[in-house]
Design an enzyme around this catalytic site. Sequence first.
Site, PDB file in Angstrom:
ATOM      1  N   CYS A 288       0.821  -1.217   0.000  1.00  0.00           N
ATOM      2  CA  CYS A 288       0.000   0.000   0.000  1.00  0.00           C
ATOM      3  C   CYS A 288       0.854   1.265   0.000  1.00  0.00           C
ATOM      4  CB  CYS A 288      -0.915   0.018   1.213  1.00  0.00           C
ATOM      5  SG  CYS A 288      -2.171  -1.265   1.184  1.00  0.00           S
TER       6      CYS A 288
ATOM      7  N   ASN B 194      -0.842  -1.537  -7.000  1.00  0.00           N
ATOM      8  CA  ASN B 194      -0.717  -2.568  -5.961  1.00  0.00           C
ATOM      9  C   ASN B 194      -2.037  -3.297  -5.810  1.00  0.00           C
ATOM     10  OD1 ASN B 194       0.231  -4.062  -3.682  1.00  0.00           O
ATOM     11  ND2 ASN B 194      -0.758  -2.580  -2.354  1.00  0.00           N
ATOM     12  N   GLU B 195      -2.830  -2.890  -4.840  1.00  0.00           N
ATOM     13  CA  GLU B 195      -4.119  -3.576  -4.623  1.00  0.00           C
ATOM     14  C   GLU B 195      -5.246  -2.734  -5.200  1.00  0.00           C
ATOM     15  OE1 GLU B 195      -4.355  -4.389  -0.429  1.00  0.00           O
ATOM     16  OE2 GLU B 195      -3.467  -6.373  -0.675  1.00  0.00           O
TER      17      GLU B 195
HETATM   18  O1  AHR Z   1       1.425  -6.477   3.637  1.00  0.00           O
HETATM   19  C1  AHR Z   1       0.712  -5.454   4.253  1.00  0.00           C
HETATM   20  C2  AHR Z   1      -0.293  -4.818   3.315  1.00  0.00           C
HETATM   21  O2  AHR Z   1      -1.260  -5.756   2.959  1.00  0.00           O
HETATM   22  C3  AHR Z   1       0.232  -4.356   1.994  1.00  0.00           C
HETATM   23  O3  AHR Z   1       0.769  -3.098   2.059  1.00  0.00           O
HETATM   24  C4  AHR Z   1      -0.980  -4.345   1.129  1.00  0.00           C
HETATM   25  O4  AHR Z   1      -0.663  -4.532  -0.228  1.00  0.00           O
HETATM   26  C5  AHR Z   1      -1.847  -5.412   1.740  1.00  0.00           C
HETATM   27  O5  AHR Z   1      -3.107  -4.945   1.995  1.00  0.00           O
END
Ligand code: AHR
Length: 672
Positions: free
Chosen positions: A260, A391-392
């Site tokens: 994140c 990322n997500e």
């Molecule tokens: O690994 C911790 C967090 O988990 C990461 O930053 C994110 O990509 C996921 O939600």
Amino acid sequence: MRTPCQNLVVVWVLIVGFLGCKDQGANTSEPSHATLDRNLMVDLKDTGIKIQPTMYGIFFEDINFAADGGLYAEMIKNRSFEFTLPKTGWMEPNSDRHSYNNQSGIMSVVKYGGEGANHNFARVEVKDPQGYVLINEGFRGMGVHEGAQYDLSLKAAKHLGDITKIHFQIVDSLGQVLGETTILPDNKDWKTYNASFTVSKTEMKAKAKITFEGKGEIDLDMISLFPKDTWKGREKGLRKDLVQLLADLNPGFLRFPGGCIVEGRTLERRYQWKKTVGDIEDREILINRWNTEFAHRPAPDYYQSFGLGFFEYFQLSEDIGAQPLPILGCGIACQFNTGELVPMDQLDPYVQDALDLIEFANGNVNTAWGKVRVEMGHPEPFNMKYIGIGNEQWGPAYIERYMAFEQAIKSKYPEIVIVSGSGPFPDGDYFEYGWDQLKKLNAEIVDEHYYRPPQWFRENADRYDSYDRNGPKVFAGEYAAQSVAIASPENRNNWDCALSEAAFMTGLERNADVVYLTSYAPLMAHEEGWQWTPDMIWFNNLQSFGTANYQVQKMYSTNAGTDLLSISENGEKLIGQGGLYASVVKDSYTGEIIIKVVNTSKGQQQMHISFGNKSLKGKVEVLTLAMDDLQAENSFADPFNISPLESTFQLGGEALEAIVPSQAFVIYKINI
Ligand code: AHR
């Protein structure tokens, strides 16, 4: 109205509620203490499936003090006085803001405008050198080792009067001096001073104490302290014990800088790689997004100095033989937070960042960004092959932006492999939509994340067996069994979780034609500075250890092999029948056959492993990771409580006969 942070908490709570039903552990459905007879068959015929060199890698994110306060060995917190509250980390025990401090003195932070990233410095007014003291508390203290050398550097400019000496000491909690040095400031202009000293006693929570001789005003900036003994002896480098733990994994890739943290809670606070290269004092610091993310683990003093920036990540990848895998923001802030979007007609600078990054990593000295890398001391290219976009992220907003990146990257650098993402969950709407779209776009590699209970891992060892063999490849980019619930502060790195991950990983390996990269997450956590648990490696200011999960990862990554073979029982793959999971590979360099067996049941299992009509002879090396207690963990006090035991035996007959202990992960390496 809720703040974004509160929204995130609500989302987490919902997830936690959803997944919070307590898993009873690996062995519940299995008969207790029974010895099962298992007749397995390894087919030595090549499956034609390669284990990718990238199969087992590392996911690094600056969460849990993993970078500042962790891997990046700087010991002074807020060395350049740039935190939002610029005296954070600094204390003046004998000064009072509401007095003239005639018996001591006081420090003010001067804030100046103009270009550059470093806008603040400390102006120390010394009225009585006997009384004035300036302390830096470090990152939850400073860890120092007896007999070790430490390197101090600072910038100083004499402003008024005549301050003739700066005494720098490392003191313990009782004020006892453990090491010291003196600097003689001699200039009205900014000048960098360096000094080294040795520490006489090991201390976990030391502090830096600065005192002065003479009266007047002196300006200070970039006050920095590093152990001399860093990874590869690099000046202002990385913590050696932590890098060693990473190197020992023999990782196939290093994904950085997150997570994140890539996205930022807002777009303004996203990770911008260009601000993390060049001279460290010109790297603009940023509030760490995990700073106040979780109300139950606030860390308001958590910032990113970017001393560990993109150059250092590439260099680290090279050092440990891992492919660099940078992930860049795609114009969407973290969708768990604000989800701010860059309008499509303003996306160009974000896309340009991706193109420039490839040039930074791989371009020659005649390119603008290649020149920056060369000037930083790395004339050779870093040979970057992969780049991650987003990322997500989820939904149409992501797909639209991903397409713009893909178009630009592939037109200029067709050889670069792009990693896209399927969102934060391993199933559900976001996931289905993401995969559906990315398949249509012929995406190359799709990142999947799963933070799930241990039971999920045991039950999903066949997850990839049904994946489309002609679709995108999979990057299992973030996963970890959660003993209580996602990111619950009660989660433990226990054997139940590690064993369940080991079971699941047989499925990753068996599907090596689809799964190209995998990594546990998060990677590291400071004993006192963490926000998220479980984590693969724990450390404090002096020590570090690999968890049981680390041991599982290491057993896989150091026994990855090169070619997939198949293993079955009565013609069926082993995906947890009677608590048994298995996969097998061949290593074409060593000629070894490597059989991985996981027994999640309580009760040993008698293996009879045959090799078709072949009879193998030779030495079998055995690595056994076993533990009776599913709640057992490794710890600072007992770092190798759960660690593999090595043994050997001679293979003489037609079958490999061996007993797999209860709740164990065993590797058999046959030298034929
Ligand atoms: O690994 C911790 C967090 O988990 C990461 O930053 C994110 O990509 C996921 O939600």
